[in-house]
Structure formats: C-alpha cells, structure tokens
Enzyme design. Structure first.
Site, PDB file in Angstrom:
ATOM      1  CG  ASP A  10      -0.250   0.006   2.543  1.00 46.26           C
ATOM      2  OD1 ASP A  10       0.931  -0.406   2.603  1.00 46.26           O
ATOM      3  OD2 ASP A  10      -0.860   0.447   3.545  1.00 46.26           O
ATOM      4  CG  ASP A  15       4.040  -0.002   1.704  1.00 47.18           C
ATOM      5  OD1 ASP A  15       3.543  -1.120   1.876  1.00 47.18           O
ATOM      6  OD2 ASP A  15       3.780   0.974   2.444  1.00 47.18           O
ATOM      7  CG  ASN A  39       0.486   3.417   4.217  1.00 43.47           C
ATOM      8  OD1 ASN A  39       0.255   3.403   5.422  1.00 43.47           O
ATOM      9  ND2 ASN A  39       1.490   2.760   3.676  1.00 43.47           N
ATOM     10  CB  THR A 140       4.482  -4.309   3.221  1.00 32.28           C
ATOM     11  OG1 THR A 140       4.209  -3.822   1.908  1.00 32.28           O
ATOM     12  CG2 THR A 140       5.635  -5.291   3.208  1.00 32.28           C
ATOM     13  CG  PHE A 181      -2.047   1.612   9.495  1.00 33.24           C
ATOM     14  CD1 PHE A 181      -3.085   2.512   9.674  1.00 33.24           C
ATOM     15  CD2 PHE A 181      -1.759   1.187   8.211  1.00 33.24           C
ATOM     16  CE1 PHE A 181      -3.826   2.978   8.593  1.00 33.24           C
ATOM     17  CE2 PHE A 181      -2.484   1.657   7.124  1.00 33.24           C
ATOM     18  CZ  PHE A 181      -3.518   2.553   7.313  1.00 33.24           C
ATOM     19  CG  ASN A 182       0.239  -2.797   7.570  1.00 35.56           C
ATOM     20  OD1 ASN A 182      -0.181  -1.768   7.050  1.00 35.56           O
ATOM     21  ND2 ASN A 182       1.495  -3.216   7.425  1.00 35.56           N
ATOM     22  CG  HIS A 255       7.163   0.446   9.861  1.00 44.41           C
ATOM     23  ND1 HIS A 255       7.182   0.290  11.220  1.00 44.41           N
ATOM     24  CD2 HIS A 255       6.738   1.718   9.642  1.00 44.41           C
ATOM     25  CE1 HIS A 255       6.776   1.398  11.813  1.00 44.41           C
ATOM     26  NE2 HIS A 255       6.500   2.283  10.872  1.00 44.41           N
ATOM     27  CG  ASP A 256       5.943  -1.713   4.815  1.00 42.21           C
ATOM     28  OD1 ASP A 256       5.551  -2.159   5.913  1.00 42.21           O
ATOM     29  OD2 ASP A 256       5.268  -0.944   4.115  1.00 42.21           O
TER      30      ASP A 256
HETATM   31  C1  BDR Z   1       2.728  -0.017   8.641  1.00 42.70           C
HETATM   32  O1  BDR Z   1       1.674   0.881   8.373  1.00 42.70           O
HETATM   33  C2  BDR Z   1       1.959   1.674   7.267  1.00 42.70           C
HETATM   34  O2  BDR Z   1       1.778   3.033   7.572  1.00 42.70           O
HETATM   35  C3  BDR Z   1       3.368   1.383   6.858  1.00 42.70           C
HETATM   36  O3  BDR Z   1       3.475   1.375   5.443  1.00 42.70           O
HETATM   37  C4  BDR Z   1       3.656   0.033   7.446  1.00 42.70           C
HETATM   38  O4  BDR Z   1       3.292  -1.005   6.547  1.00 42.70           O
HETATM   39  C5  BDR Z   1       3.387   0.390   9.952  1.00 42.70           C
HETATM   40  O5  BDR Z   1       2.455   0.327  10.983  1.00 42.70           O
HETATM   41 CA    CA Z   2       2.789  -0.549   4.212  1.00 50.49          CA
END
Ligand code: BDR
Ligand code: CA
Length: 328
Positions: A10, A15, A39, A140, A181-182, A255-256
């Site tokens: 996303d 990403d 996102n 991701t 979030f994911n 993160h990703d």
């Molecule tokens: C995740 O949420 C998104 O904002 C980032 O791309 C990452 O995958 C982090 O919580």
């Molecule tokens: Ca992501």
C-alpha cells in the site's frame, strides 16, 4: 536461486523502499506487485506503485489493484494513514515535476509504467499457478488481498512457500494503544492469514522500530548523487517530519523493507516461534496481535516473529539498492 516473490503493498513511503529492495537485489525474483487500500485509497496506492517503478526504472513487473477496503466494511469508512504518508500516500517529492529520464513521460503526473488489466486476485492466482516453484508472498499493507485469495482458492496454499509480512507487534500498537495499522485496517483478514497453515513470518513494530532513517542514513543516500537517491531523500525527509509530529520520533522507522531484507539475509533479524492470535472483539484492543512469547497459552506456534535487528546491515542493503537502481 533467487527467491520468487509477490509484493502485496500500500505505498506508502516504506512500501516504496521495499519495492526498490526487491527489484534491485539479485537474491529476489520480483514476479508481481499487488496493491491494497491502506496508507491511502486503492487508487492512490496503485498509482504510487507505478510511480515508484517508473522512478526506479523497474519495468516488466505487473502491478494490479486489489481490495479498496477491508473484508468487513467499517462503519467509519476505510482507514487510511494520511497523517503519516500525506494526501498522496507518498508525499514529499514533487511527483508531477519529477522526471526519471528523457522521455519518461512523468511530466503530467502519470507514469508510463502501466497498471495490469487484471485485478490483484487474478494476478496472484495466475502468478502462483504459473510459476514452477512455490512463491513467497510479502504483504506490507492490510491483509485483505491475501485473505481474499486464501478464501477463494484454498488449494493454492500448496503454491505459497511462505508469507513474510509486516504487521502487528509483540508489544504496543501505533494506531491504537494496542493495534498496529496494517492489522487494525482488517483484523479479520489478518486472522485468516495467521491461521491459514502456510508458514508465516511476522515483522512487527517491536522489530521495525529498530531501523530508523537517521540523518546519517540520509547522508549516505544523498552522497549517491543520483535522481533516484534525491527522490529517496525527499521521501524520507517527509516521512521524518510526520513521524516527528505524530510520534515525537527523532528518525522514522522504515518498517516494510525488513521483510525483503530478511529474505535476502536471514541473519539480519532474530526470530522466535510463537502462537500469534489477532484480537477481533476487544473494546480497546481490536486489531492487536497477541504474541505468546512465553508459551503460556499452550497453543502451538503458528508464526515466526522478528525480534532483534542488525540495523546497520539493513541500511547497507537499502543504500546499495538505491545505488544499483539509480545507476542503471
Ligand atoms: C505499517 O503501516 C503503514 O503506515 C506502513 O506502510 C507500514 O506497513 C506500519 O504500521
Ligand atoms: Ca505498508
């Protein structure tokens, strides 16, 4: 042999770097990219995947759009992370003005890298069945596309080598006190993925918060001196500004790309096997990943969970990916 991979994403600043890493590294065979709302809206994340490929000269990797929202619609509407990734989902660079090279066709804000006419479910199915070896899925974003695939084609689990995802945490969340979030975007989808029987490796916030894009990292990217490295610095500078405002972080966690970095070099992150469950009903904890690190539930482990990260090794991979793609 390179690891055959489908990225389900996303984009999204982090990403975007995962796409670069997967495309650049010879240990990874990037077969396809599928997009999901997360996102930003599906329309924006799909455009962003095309933008990233255009900017980095990544051609011939099909990009297909998937789910525009979670398996079960939220009364409040689709959750997006505009406060982190901006109104485009990839704020920072001036995308309309950015040119990846003469004739790249970027001047009107529309990349020439096309969107595949198939939907993500079809692209996932055809790629899995068409590839000679089982394929690694790397989600991701929210897990809606992957759960939809597993529900629609349960037998295709034979064609999936493993699922290596960014999501959740062994500790606290980032979107609610409990939920990352994911996973929060689509807890039911995450529950299906963690329960599907395919080996799952989870990189949650406890691991990804160890890879911060510090000023030193930005300096290394700036020193590459290519249009792509400048673009990367613009992305990370914006990402740093929102992480500073929203979370008070000195430097933002990327993160990703920990997912693909793990595929390239499994020694970068230590893993523990644990039972992982997704909270679906809690009043304050919906979307939390409950990770039984001490084995107190007696449940058999259903995932490997990322713990300690070699951040320097991670950033070496990222900087090298930007160097390779930027000088191609
Ligand atoms: C995740 O949420 C998104 O904002 C980032 O791309 C990452 O995958 C982090 O919580
Ligand atoms: Ca992501």
């Amino acid at each position: 042999m390179p690891v055959p991979v489908i990225l389900d994403c996303d984009p999204g600043h982090d990403d975007a770097f995962n796409i670069l890493l997967a495309a650049a590294h010879p240990s990874v065979d990037l077969l396809a990219i599928t997009t999901v709302a997360g996102n930003q809206t599906l329309e924006k994340t799909t455009l962003n995947a095309r933008r990233v490929c255009e900017a980095a000269g990544i051609r011939g990797v099909p990009i297909a759009a998937g789910a525009a929202g979670p398996l079960h619609a939220r009364p409040q509407g689709v959750l997006v992370a505009e406060h982190i990734h901006g109104s485009s989902g990839l704020d920072g660079p001036s995308w309309d003005a950015w040119e990846s090279g003469p004739g790249a066709g970027f001047g009107h804000g529309q990349p020439t890298v096309p969107q595949d006419p198939r939907d993500a479910l079809t692209l996932l199915r055809e790629t899995l069945t068409g590839h000679p070896a089982p394929v690694t899925l790397v989600p991701t974003g929210p897990l809606t596309n992957i759960a939809t695939l597993l529900l629609a084609h349960p037998r295709l689990t034979d064609r999936i080598e493993r699922i290596v995802l960014m999501g959740g945490s062994v500790e606290r969340g980032n979107t609610t006190p409990a939920a990352e979030f994911n996973i929060l975007c689509d807890p039911e989808a995450a529950d299906i993925v963690f329960g599907c029987g395919v080996p799952v490796t989870m990189f949650g916030l406890n691991a990804t918060h160890q890879v911060r894009a510090t000023p030193e990292v930005l300096g290394r990217l700036t020193a590459l001196g290519t249009p792509l490295s400048r673009l990367c610095v613009e992305l990370l500078t914006y990402f740093a500004s929102t992480y500073r405002e929203v979370y008070g972080f000195d430097a933002p966690p990327l993160h990703d790309p920990l997912t693909v970095a793990h595929l390239i070099d499994p020694s970068l992150v230590s893993l523990v096997r644990a039972a992982v469950r997704v909270e679906l009903t809690g009043t304050w904890t919906r979307g939390a990943t409950v990770v039984d690190l001490d084995g107190v539930t007696g449940l058999p482990p259903n995932a490997e969970v990322g713990m300690d990260v070699d951040a320097d090794g991670f950033w070496d991979l990222i900087v090298e990916a930007v160097r390779v793609l930027g000088s191609a």
